[in-house]
Scaffold this active site. Structure first.
Site, short mmCIF file in Angstrom:
data_model
loop_
_atom_site.label_atom_id
_atom_site.label_comp_id
_atom_site.label_asym_id
_atom_site.label_seq_id
_atom_site.Cartn_x
_atom_site.Cartn_y
_atom_site.Cartn_z
N LYS A 141 -8.60 -70.69 -94.08
CA LYS A 141 -8.57 -72.15 -94.73
C LYS A 141 -10.17 -71.86 -95.06
O LYS A 141 -10.26 -72.97 -96.11
CB LYS A 141 -8.21 -72.99 -93.78
CG LYS A 141 -6.77 -72.76 -93.29
CD LYS A 141 -5.77 -72.86 -94.43
CE LYS A 141 -4.46 -73.16 -93.90
NZ LYS A 141 -3.35 -73.39 -95.12
N TYR A 194 -6.32 -67.51 -89.35
CA TYR A 194 -5.87 -68.82 -90.08
C TYR A 194 -7.22 -69.57 -90.33
O TYR A 194 -7.41 -69.91 -91.45
CB TYR A 194 -5.17 -69.47 -89.15
CG TYR A 194 -4.36 -70.79 -89.74
CD1 TYR A 194 -3.37 -70.90 -90.69
CD2 TYR A 194 -4.97 -71.87 -89.28
CE1 TYR A 194 -2.81 -72.13 -90.97
CE2 TYR A 194 -4.74 -73.05 -89.78
CZ TYR A 194 -3.55 -73.17 -90.78
OH TYR A 194 -3.34 -74.50 -91.02
#
Length: 265
Positions: free
Chosen positions: A173, A169
């Protein structure tokens, strides 16, 4: 922990905006703030479950009841070609496209040792690859018209401060932040601005009960002493979409109550 909701928003009544992942908590908050600012909003949902479908159409009905213009558009962004089809559908439904909020994403929990290559690829494909495709299609649909046109990615403060079991994740990002800078460089001559909004910990129903230690730690350390709300994220997106941000591109706006200014949490 409540955010100040009585905010005077800029007038975005001429804008046509696609918000991806708008059936979820943060996405629905973003869509509400754009509608409150007068924008016409395409509410994207994945449609993988009855709950997602119901949430999207309930939101559209709510926005219309408040006097706004809203439509629901469906796409599973994991399917090949879905991004371009979604943008085409939004353009047809709204009569054009002035702005895109890339909010859709997934956040599974797994340590690096536990993560398979397939799981790694799924997170990057959904959270980063689909944004590349959506931005490409949206920029083409926006054309070279003389007006305020923009793309905003919802990144995370985890782009620079990862949490345990969030490696895939956090990497995705961080990629969004760099994609926005690269896209700002290349799309600037066409008049399209590209930025990221990086939320901190966003409140949602049940979070305090499910993760009390994390919420307590955040509140104790964040300079503003509370979690973010979906409205906070939406307000930041509206700000970047407004003419007041006409000379802002390639930037990452952290909406974290000052957490990135602290030694850690």
């Amino acid at each position: 922990m409540n955010a100040v909701r009585d905010v005077q928003l800029p007038d975005l009544s001429a804008q046509r905006v696609l918000v991806t992942g708008a059936s979820g908590g943060v996405g629905s908050g973003i869509a509400r703030r754009f509608a409150a600012a007068g924008a016409h909003v395409a509410v994207h949902y994945r449609g993988a479950s009855a709950a997602s479908i119901d949430a999207a159409f309930t939101l559209v009905e709510e926005l219309r009841e408040r006097g706004g213009v809203a439509v629901a558009v469906r796409a599973d962004l994991g399917e090949p070609g879905s991004a371009a089809r979604l943008v085409d559908e939004a353009v047809r439904a709204l009569g054009g496209l002035d702005g895109l909020v890339n909010n859709a994403g997934i956040q599974p929990l797994a340590t690096l040792a536990e993560t398979s290559r397939e799981e790694w690829d799924e997170v990057l494909a959904t959270n980063l690859g689909a944004v590349f495709e959506l931005s490409q299609a949206a920029a083409a649909a926006m054309g070279d018209a003389e007006c305020n046109r923009w793309i905003t990615h919802i990144a995370s403060i985890e782009a620079s401060r990862p949490a345990p079991a969030h490696a895939h994740y956090a990497v995705a990002k961080a990629g969004l932040v760099m994609h926005a800078r690269a896209a700002a460089l290349e799309l600037g001559p066409a008049g399209i601005r590209v930025n990221t909004v990086s939320p901190g910990l966003v409140d949602r129903p049940g979070l305090a009960e499910a993760w009390p230690e994390g919420v307590e730690s955040w509140i104790a350390r964040a300079p503003l002493g509370r979690l973010a709300t979906a409205d906070d994220i939406g307000n930041a997106c509206v700000l970047l979409a407004s003419p007041a941000a006409a000379f802002i591109t390639g930037q990452d706006l952290a909406v974290d109550g000052g957490m990135l200014a602290t030694p850690g949490w």
